[in-house]
Design an enzyme around this catalytic site. Sequence first.
Site, short mmCIF file in Angstrom:
data_model
loop_
_atom_site.label_atom_id
_atom_site.label_comp_id
_atom_site.label_asym_id
_atom_site.label_seq_id
_atom_site.Cartn_x
_atom_site.Cartn_y
_atom_site.Cartn_z
N ASP A 69 12.12 -4.31 -8.77
CA ASP A 69 12.64 -3.55 -7.63
C ASP A 69 14.15 -3.79 -7.50
O ASP A 69 14.65 -4.86 -7.89
CB ASP A 69 11.92 -4.02 -6.35
CG ASP A 69 12.21 -3.14 -5.14
OD1 ASP A 69 11.41 -2.23 -4.87
OD2 ASP A 69 13.25 -3.37 -4.46
N HIS A 127 8.81 -8.50 -0.11
CA HIS A 127 9.62 -9.20 0.89
C HIS A 127 8.80 -10.07 1.84
O HIS A 127 9.37 -10.84 2.61
CB HIS A 127 10.44 -8.20 1.72
CG HIS A 127 11.43 -7.42 0.91
ND1 HIS A 127 12.45 -8.02 0.21
CD2 HIS A 127 11.54 -6.09 0.65
CE1 HIS A 127 13.16 -7.10 -0.42
NE2 HIS A 127 12.62 -5.91 -0.17
C1 OKP Z 1 12.08 -2.65 0.50
B1 OKP Z 1 11.80 -2.70 -1.01
C2 OKP Z 1 19.88 -0.75 3.65
C3 OKP Z 1 18.93 -1.39 4.64
C4 OKP Z 1 17.77 -2.03 3.94
C5 OKP Z 1 15.40 -2.56 4.22
C6 OKP Z 1 15.15 -2.33 2.78
C7 OKP Z 1 13.77 -2.74 2.35
C8 OKP Z 1 13.50 -2.48 0.89
N1 OKP Z 1 21.01 -0.15 4.30
N2 OKP Z 1 16.62 -2.00 4.74
O1 OKP Z 1 12.34 -3.78 -1.68
O2 OKP Z 1 12.10 -1.49 -1.71
ZN ZN Z 2 13.45 -2.24 -2.95
#
Ligand code: OKP
Ligand code: ZN
Length: 352
Positions: free
Chosen positions: A201, A165
């Site tokens: 992912d 991200h």
């Molecule tokens: C990181 B990776 C869901 C909220 C999501 C952030 C997620 C980050 C994911 N209710 N919050 O891609 O696994």
């Molecule tokens: Zn993720």
Amino acid sequence: MQVVHSPKQALHEPPWETAGGREVPAYEVSARAASILAALGADGGFTVAAPGEHGVEPILAVHDAGLLRYLESAWSEWQRDGTGAPAILPDTILHARLREGMGDAPEPESPCGRVGHWCFDSATPIVAGTYDASRAAVDVALTAADLVLAGERLAYGLCRPPGHHAARALFGGYCYFNNAAIAAEWLARRTGEPVAILDLDFHHGNGTQQIFYERGDALYVSLHADPRRTYPYYAGHADETGSGAGRGANVNLPLPLGTADDAYVAALRIALARIAEHGGSTVIVSLGMDTYHLDPIGGFALTTGTYHAVGEAVASLGRRMIVLQEGGYHVADLGANVVAWLRGAEGRPPSA
Ligand code: OKP
Ligand code: ZN
């Protein structure tokens, strides 16, 4: 199989995050890496080594120098001048439309102002060890790339915190530096070859897409939950196909919530066909296990056996593979899922 991991990565241990308007315990915790290391150890077919230090130059080949400077100084500045909170989260975020028609504003000077200049969400706290752990995760990715450059067919970098991200000048989504993008750029510069990144992912890798969006030599292919309903919401649609020299070198395959084994593998075939059309000898895999049916924040329904099949299918491309860990938050089964994937990629049968 060679595995790279550093104990320094455990220095990043955020106490909480926010999700859906609530403070919740952090999902991206060091117990994730412990689960993976335990499963690799129990399998017996993996050799774990520490990364070599690669310095900041490979990071600056991908990221804005201001982002690196911010992450390096954030915690000490917060200690001096912050609110006393045990983790840094933004309360005001630089949104593109706040400055619409007005050009750029300078980076603020206060800690609360600075964090919102570099961060895009409220799920990615900075704590005392975040910078050192994130630097170690980058070294892990680069050392895995070095192993493949030195002739290994396959290497696994147990990166944590994850990276996909993080954009050129922005952190968020539990990610501070984009490990996979940094490794891809490192590999591209060393080989002069095109490189492909396959992102498995559950969430779309908006950062990796952004970094390579105008690049034709770096193909980004992602299978992920449809951003109309799922984080990161503002990237990952099927019509985002790259621009300029990168036109056609960005492939998003958004899938509906509930996607299970067979539909996932069918989409994977499309992804692999796109990679096969692209040049280069190496594929970088952003491996997220939050596609698992029991994942607490994911919404797909994959089972452990399918991870073995997916590893095997990716290996059938006949390319070298640098496999880098992204998400996966069902801590108890995370290690077994990673081992299943890697055994498939190595051509070993699933464990009994
Ligand atoms: C990181 B990776 C869901 C909220 C999501 C952030 C997620 C980050 C994911 N209710 N919050 O891609 O696994
Ligand atoms: Zn993720």
